[in-house]
Structures are given as structure tokens and as C-alpha cells.
Design an enzyme around this catalytic site. Structure first.
Site, PDB file in Angstrom:
ATOM      1  N   LYS A 196       0.858  -1.184   0.000  1.00 28.16           N
ATOM      2  CA  LYS A 196       0.000   0.000   0.000  1.00 28.16           C
ATOM      3  C   LYS A 196       0.894   1.235   0.000  1.00 28.16           C
ATOM      4  CE  LYS A 196      -3.574   2.472   2.523  1.00 28.16           C
ATOM      5  NZ  LYS A 196      -4.657   2.372   3.505  1.00 28.16           N
ATOM      6  N   ARG A 206     -10.839   9.930   2.264  1.00 29.38           N
ATOM      7  CA  ARG A 206     -10.681  10.603   3.566  1.00 29.38           C
ATOM      8  C   ARG A 206     -11.803  11.616   3.780  1.00 29.38           C
ATOM      9  NH1 ARG A 206      -4.065  11.103   3.102  1.00 29.38           N
ATOM     10  NH2 ARG A 206      -3.678   8.850   3.113  1.00 29.38           N
ATOM     11  N   LYS A 218       1.438  10.036   5.666  1.00 32.74           N
ATOM     12  CA  LYS A 218       1.515   8.626   6.057  1.00 32.74           C
ATOM     13  C   LYS A 218       2.781   7.950   5.516  1.00 32.74           C
ATOM     14  CE  LYS A 218      -3.480   8.044   6.762  1.00 32.74           C
ATOM     15  NZ  LYS A 218      -4.635   7.130   6.626  1.00 32.74           N
ATOM     16  N   GLU A 234       7.510  -6.689   0.845  1.00 28.54           N
ATOM     17  CA  GLU A 234       6.360  -6.538   1.750  1.00 28.54           C
ATOM     18  C   GLU A 234       5.363  -7.680   1.559  1.00 28.54           C
ATOM     19  OE1 GLU A 234       5.467  -4.622   4.142  1.00 28.54           O
ATOM     20  OE2 GLU A 234       6.604  -2.765   4.038  1.00 28.54           O
ATOM     21  N   LYS A 249      -2.259  -1.459  -3.714  1.00 30.11           N
ATOM     22  CA  LYS A 249      -3.129  -0.296  -3.634  1.00 30.11           C
ATOM     23  C   LYS A 249      -2.297   0.980  -3.694  1.00 30.11           C
ATOM     24  CE  LYS A 249      -6.235   1.904  -0.409  1.00 30.11           C
ATOM     25  NZ  LYS A 249      -6.787   1.872   0.915  1.00 30.11           N
ATOM     26  N   SER A 275     -10.487   5.570  -4.371  1.00 26.92           N
ATOM     27  CA  SER A 275     -11.413   6.707  -4.476  1.00 26.92           C
ATOM     28  C   SER A 275     -10.968   7.767  -5.488  1.00 26.92           C
ATOM     29  CB  SER A 275     -11.590   7.344  -3.095  1.00 26.92           C
ATOM     30  OG  SER A 275     -10.353   7.787  -2.569  1.00 26.92           O
ATOM     31  N   TYR A 314     -15.330   1.001  -6.540  1.00 26.31           N
ATOM     32  CA  TYR A 314     -16.596   1.721  -6.379  1.00 26.31           C
ATOM     33  C   TYR A 314     -17.450   1.605  -7.642  1.00 26.31           C
ATOM     34  CZ  TYR A 314     -13.763   3.456  -2.576  1.00 26.31           C
ATOM     35  OH  TYR A 314     -12.954   3.515  -1.469  1.00 26.31           O
TER      36      TYR A 314
HETATM   37  C1  PBG Z   1      -7.385   3.437   5.802  1.00 26.63           C
HETATM   38  C2  PBG Z   1      -7.701   3.270   4.356  1.00 26.63           C
HETATM   39  C3  PBG Z   1      -7.551   4.208   3.330  1.00 26.63           C
HETATM   40  C4  PBG Z   1      -8.120   3.642   2.194  1.00 26.63           C
HETATM   41  C5  PBG Z   1      -8.555   2.363   2.547  1.00 26.63           C
HETATM   42  N1  PBG Z   1      -8.277   2.138   3.885  1.00 26.63           N
HETATM   43  C6  PBG Z   1      -7.030   5.594   3.354  1.00 26.63           C
HETATM   44  C7  PBG Z   1      -5.663   5.847   3.807  1.00 26.63           C
HETATM   45  O1  PBG Z   1      -4.829   4.957   3.950  1.00 26.63           O
HETATM   46  O2  PBG Z   1      -5.398   7.018   4.057  1.00 26.63           O
HETATM   47  C8  PBG Z   1      -8.232   4.317   0.857  1.00 26.63           C
HETATM   48  C9  PBG Z   1      -9.299   3.823  -0.054  1.00 26.63           C
HETATM   49  C10 PBG Z   1      -9.618   4.731  -1.180  1.00 26.63           C
HETATM   50  O3  PBG Z   1      -8.984   5.793  -1.375  1.00 26.63           O
HETATM   51  O4  PBG Z   1     -10.550   4.388  -1.931  1.00 26.63           O
HETATM   52  N2  PBG Z   1      -6.268   2.886   6.292  1.00 26.63           N
END
Ligand code: PBG
Length: 324
Positions: A196, A206, A218, A234, A249, A275, A314
């Protein structure tokens, strides 16, 4: 010209194109992310995700019934936590009567065969909006892993089929597996967000959960998008620690990573069409700059072609409508 081989022969009609297509989308490919809120009979459109909603639990259950009818078999749950329940420990995350736990039970009661996956990370519950516990401005790994284990066990107890840790702390897959085993949850799967990346494309998500980090970013836990080999490291570690399904992701800027991971592991690989990727298609379509339906199919097919066995998206309902 006299040509030995004319590649266009296999492209000359829709019939032959469909017969030789190497990649096909099916409802079996998709995991449907759902945003759930407290309250009743309310759905709120997420401003940066037009056409996508945060639903109260009653409406979520109705939605899940519809998804099952459409042939969709898996949902991935995210909840919006009230501000007054957020703190630095994220303890609302393992409240046995918390919204996530109630949601899992309600969905499994209504549609027992639907595979219910739960997001495991502290950010929606954290007063700092981080995926882990904060000490002196740092996201501390090991105390966070302990919290994630409690959270995972509480989801398993509520009836989740898979827990999906999205936090990128070190050692959490092994710790969660050990925790589930110790509590007797031997049938609960782990879908690990293994590779990720720290991505700007999470912005709309968010917004949906009001979970943006309150300070910093992050990058000390999510991966650097400059890196490819690290994704394999990983992912192999997560498989070793007990992940049943791994994930890359985001998806679109990371198709090379999906392929690299697919070629490196022998567990199913998922990809999260996140998203921001949804928002970009929606925005361009709204401007009349691209054809939305075609963009959806091309995008999802590219993610599958890259090597994803499963795609969290989505666009799942749109895709099922478009392929049926
Ligand atoms: C939380 C999480 C996130 C997403 C899924 N789980 C956001 C992040 O890591 O800040 C993002 C999913 C998306 O953007 O559709 N840990």
C-alpha cells in the site's frame, strides 16, 4: 502485399474479438467497498465521489441485498466514527457494540452468504487521523499492532469472513493470525493490504470518512511510490506471516506492481481501484471529456490484465450492469 500473417484477422468482428479476448470481467472479480454511518434511513453523497454514498446501517443492509442479487459476492466495510468517540488509542475500533461490529452482524444476518470483509486500521477512530497510535509525533508500530489484533478479533467475533488490515505496520499479519488462532477463529481470512503506497489519490476516501491525517502524512508507514522491489518484499513477508489474499493499492498508477506481485506469490492478488481513481473518471465524464461507461470497463480490464484476481472498486455495480 503478400503477408504471411495478418494480425487484424482476429480483430475484424465483435464475435472474433470476444472469442479471443484474453481478459474477461465477471461479477466474481469485484469487492464492493461500503461506507457506513450512524443513524437511520439516511444516505449522504460523498462530494468528491459523485454517485457514491455513505449509508446508515439500515440502508446498507438493503444495498447488500441488492448487491447479492446482482451477483456480487463480497463487501468491504468502512465506518465513519463520531468525533467524540475518537482518541489516540482508537479503542472504539474494538467496541463489541461499535458500528463496524453491528454492521457485520446485521449484514451476515440479512445475507449470510455475502462475504464480509472489514477494514482494519485505526485512522477512522484516531483523533490524529493516523493509522496508528501517536507518541511524540511518531506513529508507534508495536502498540498499534496490539490494537489491530484486538480490532481484528472483535471483527471475527462479530462474524467477519475476512479482516483486511490496511495500516502498513510491520508484523501485523503474523500478530493478527496468531490472535485469531488463539481465540479459535480458525476460519477467518486475512486480506492484507501488502503493498500500500502513500498516495495522493486517497483524498476522496478521507472525505468520505472524515479521516484525513491531522498532522504530517503517512509516508513513515505507507510505501514510497518510487519503489517496486520493496512491494515484493512486503508482500512475500505478509504471505509468510499468514495472509490469505494480498493487495496492491492504489491500482492504476501501480499496474506494474500488480504484475510484479502476481508473478511473485501463489496466493490470490487483489487490487484496490481507489477513491481518487473513481473521482477522476467521474470528473472527466461530467465535463464530457471521456465516456464514463467505456472508461470503467477499460480501467477494470486493465487492472485484471495486470494480474489482479480480485478488484475492490466503487464501480462494481456499474461494471456488472455493463458486462451483463
Ligand atoms: C485506511 C484506508 C484508506 C483507504 C482504505 N483504507 C485511506 C488511507 O490509507 O489514508 C483508501 C481507499 C480509497 O482511497 O478508496 N487505512
Amino acid at each position: 502485399m503478400i503477408l504471411q500473417r495478418r494480425n487484424r484477422i482476429l480483430r475484424q468482428s465483435a464475435a472474433i474479438r470476444s472469442m479471443v479476448a484474453e481478459t474477461r470481467l465477471s461479477p466474481d472479480d469485484f469487492i464492493v467497498p461500503l461506507f457506513i454511518d450512524e443513524g437511520e434511513n439516511t444516505r449522504i453523497e460523498i462530494p468528491s465521489m459523485p454517485g457514491y454514498y455513505r449509508n446508515t446501517l439500515d440502508l446498507t443492509v438493503t444495498e447488500v441485498k441488492e448487491l447479492w442479487q446482482m451477483g456480487l459476492k463480497s463487501v468491504l466495510l468502512f465506518i465513519k466514527c463520531k468525533d467524540e468517540w475518537k482518541d489516540n488509542t482508537g479503542k472504539e475500533a474494538w467496541n463489541p457494540d461499535g458500528l463496524m461490529q453491528r454492521a457485520v452482524k446485521a449484514i451476515k444476518d440479512a445475507v449470510p452468504e455475502m462475504l464480509v470483509m472489514t477494514d482494519v486500521a485505526l485512522d477512522p477512530y484516531s483523533s490524529f487521523g493516523h493509522d496508528g497510535i501517536v507518541e511524540n509525533g511518531q506513529i508507534v508500530n508495536d502498540p498499534t499492532v496490539e490494537a489491530l489484533v484486538k480490532m481484528s478479533i472483535s471483527h471475527a467475533k462479530a462474524g467477519a469472513d475476512f479482516v483486511a488490515p490496511s495500516d502498513m505496520m510491520d508484523g501485523r499479519i503474523g500478530a493478527i493470525r496468531k490472535g485469531l488462532e488463539a481465540e479459535g477463529y480458525i476460519n477467518t481470512g486475512i486480506m492484507s493490504y501488502s503493498a500500500k503506497y502513500a498516495s495522493c489519490f486517497y483524498g476522496p476516501f478521507r472525505d468520505a470518512l472524515d479521516s484525513a491525517p491531522g498532522f504530517g502524512d503517512k509516508k513513515t508507514y505507507q510505501m514510497d511510490y518510487a519503489n517496486r522491489i520493496e512491494a515484493v518484499k512486503e508482500t512475500l513477508m505478509d504471505v509468510e506471516e499468514g495472509a490469505d489474499i494480498v493487495m496492491v493499492k492504489p491500482a492504476l498508477a501501480y499496474l506494474d506492481i500488480i504484475r510484479e506481485v502476481k508473478n511473485s506469490v501463489s496466493v490470490p492478488v487483489s487490487a484496490y481501484n481507489i477513491s481518487g481513481e473513481y473521482a477522476m473518471i467521474k470528473a472527466a465524464a461530467k465535463m464530457g471529456w471521456i465516456n464514463e461507461d467505456k472508461a470503467i470497463l477499460e480501467t477494470l480490464t486493465s487492472i485484471k490484465r495486470a494480474g489482479a484476481d480480485l478488484i475492490a472498486t466503487y464501480f462494481a455495480k456499474d461494471a456488472v450492469r455493463l458486462i451483463s
